[in-house]
Design a protein around this motif. Sequence first.
Motif, PDB file in Angstrom:
ATOM      1  N   GLY A  69      -0.697  -0.815   4.892  1.00 29.85           N
ATOM      2  CA  GLY A  69      -1.273   0.394   4.305  1.00 29.85           C
ATOM      3  C   GLY A  69      -1.940   0.191   2.959  1.00 29.85           C
ATOM      4  N   VAL A  70      -1.932  -1.050   2.452  1.00 28.37           N
ATOM      5  CA  VAL A  70      -2.608  -1.338   1.174  1.00 28.37           C
ATOM      6  C   VAL A  70      -3.880  -2.124   1.507  1.00 28.37           C
ATOM      7  N   GLY A 183      -3.417   6.355  -2.510  1.00 30.33           N
ATOM      8  CA  GLY A 183      -2.911   5.712  -1.291  1.00 30.33           C
ATOM      9  C   GLY A 183      -1.524   5.154  -1.502  1.00 30.33           C
ATOM     10  N   LYS A 184      -1.125   4.314  -0.561  1.00 33.81           N
ATOM     11  CA  LYS A 184       0.247   3.812  -0.559  1.00 33.81           C
ATOM     12  C   LYS A 184       0.531   2.991  -1.821  1.00 33.81           C
ATOM     13  N   ARG A 185       1.741   3.122  -2.355  1.00 33.84           N
ATOM     14  CA  ARG A 185       2.088   2.405  -3.578  1.00 33.84           C
ATOM     15  C   ARG A 185       2.181   0.898  -3.302  1.00 33.84           C
TER      16      ARG A 185
END
Lengths: 294, 110
Positions: A69-70, A183-185
């Motif tokens: 997800g990154v 977005g995702k961390r």
Amino acid sequence: MSTEAALERRYRSLLRAYPKIYRDSHGDELVSTLMEASDPQAGRPALREAFALIAGGFAARARNARPEGVPWWADGLHLGVLAVATTTFALEISIRSGPIWDALDRPVWTLGAIVLMVAIIRGWVWLALPLALIAALDTSRWLFLDGSDHGVLKVGPFYTSVGQMLPYWIVVIGLAVLAVRTGKRLPTRSWSWLLIPALVWVAEYAVPIYGFLGLKHLFRAGVEVLALGVVIWATVAIRDARWALAAALYLIPGLTYFGETLLLHGRNAFAYWGVLTLLVLTSFVAAGRTRQRV
Amino acid sequence: MVPFVSKMTEATYFILAALLEAPLHGYGIIKRAGDQSGGRVKLAVGTLYGALDRLVEAGLVVLDREEVVDGRPRRYYRITDDGGTAVREEAVRLQQAARVVTGQIAVMGA
């Protein structure tokens, strides 16, 4: 032990090249296929299979290290900022031999550097960013204040060239981009990144010869060439430019410093920076060529 | 027209080609790829599973089923519609590339 059992045991040893999560889900399947594909009389793995398993294990590790997800560029930026921070602080924290509590030239700076590196590893961008900014402003005080004391912290090293200040600003800019990213961390990176400053500090403190006769530079050059070779290999394995981006961020300050002091260098320095630049460019080319390949 | 630049390694091409007829397990793919390439493609197991990981990630291959044979797990892989399209496009590309040379040979030979 039967020949078959010995062969299987050796294959399982080779499978340690793969990450544990991969071995848990695919290990038995791989062993099953390996045993089917092997000569029934062979007690040792064929060289070709052994090499492919080691290469496959490394590729699986490189793929497994990608956070879900990154996007690749954010992951590459995170890796690059971490590489720049750990290598810069490894080299810019002065250690003297003697009792360990007297050995640190700059205790506040060292403590701040450790907290900053830990924050980057944990992906705590909003903690890392102000610390990185303080370090960058402090080490760039010559640019703003002609080096004189106007109440600036003055806890870090004093630089007069842009190339020496640049790593700190690269960390600041990289963290700022990551901070505003939605977005995702960011994921937690491996704690083994801290081995870079730890090993350098130990070498500085405990191995007096480390600082002499260009040994330090030779060792560093060897590690850098090896690491950039691994970057190319990882790039081919994951087929994007995240590691190439990280390597480029690492290279920029050194190249800038080299450019600033060009006339002071001999043929060896040109060869050294030429090889590093070539390796980074190769990793970008590898990313471009393999990007859409399956 | 299909572009001349390949997006597939030779190993990937023969793995997908091996799966066109029916789902196969790891060793089945190795054997079939070897047969179909006239013995030229000898896939090492580490290479095969690296390629399968990439193909699964790209959505060109999926896990079909799992069996246990002689106490060992055996996973069968199946080509997807996208995988079928990709390998056919690659076959057309190879055919077009070959025609550039074979056409000239025919002209020179005439």
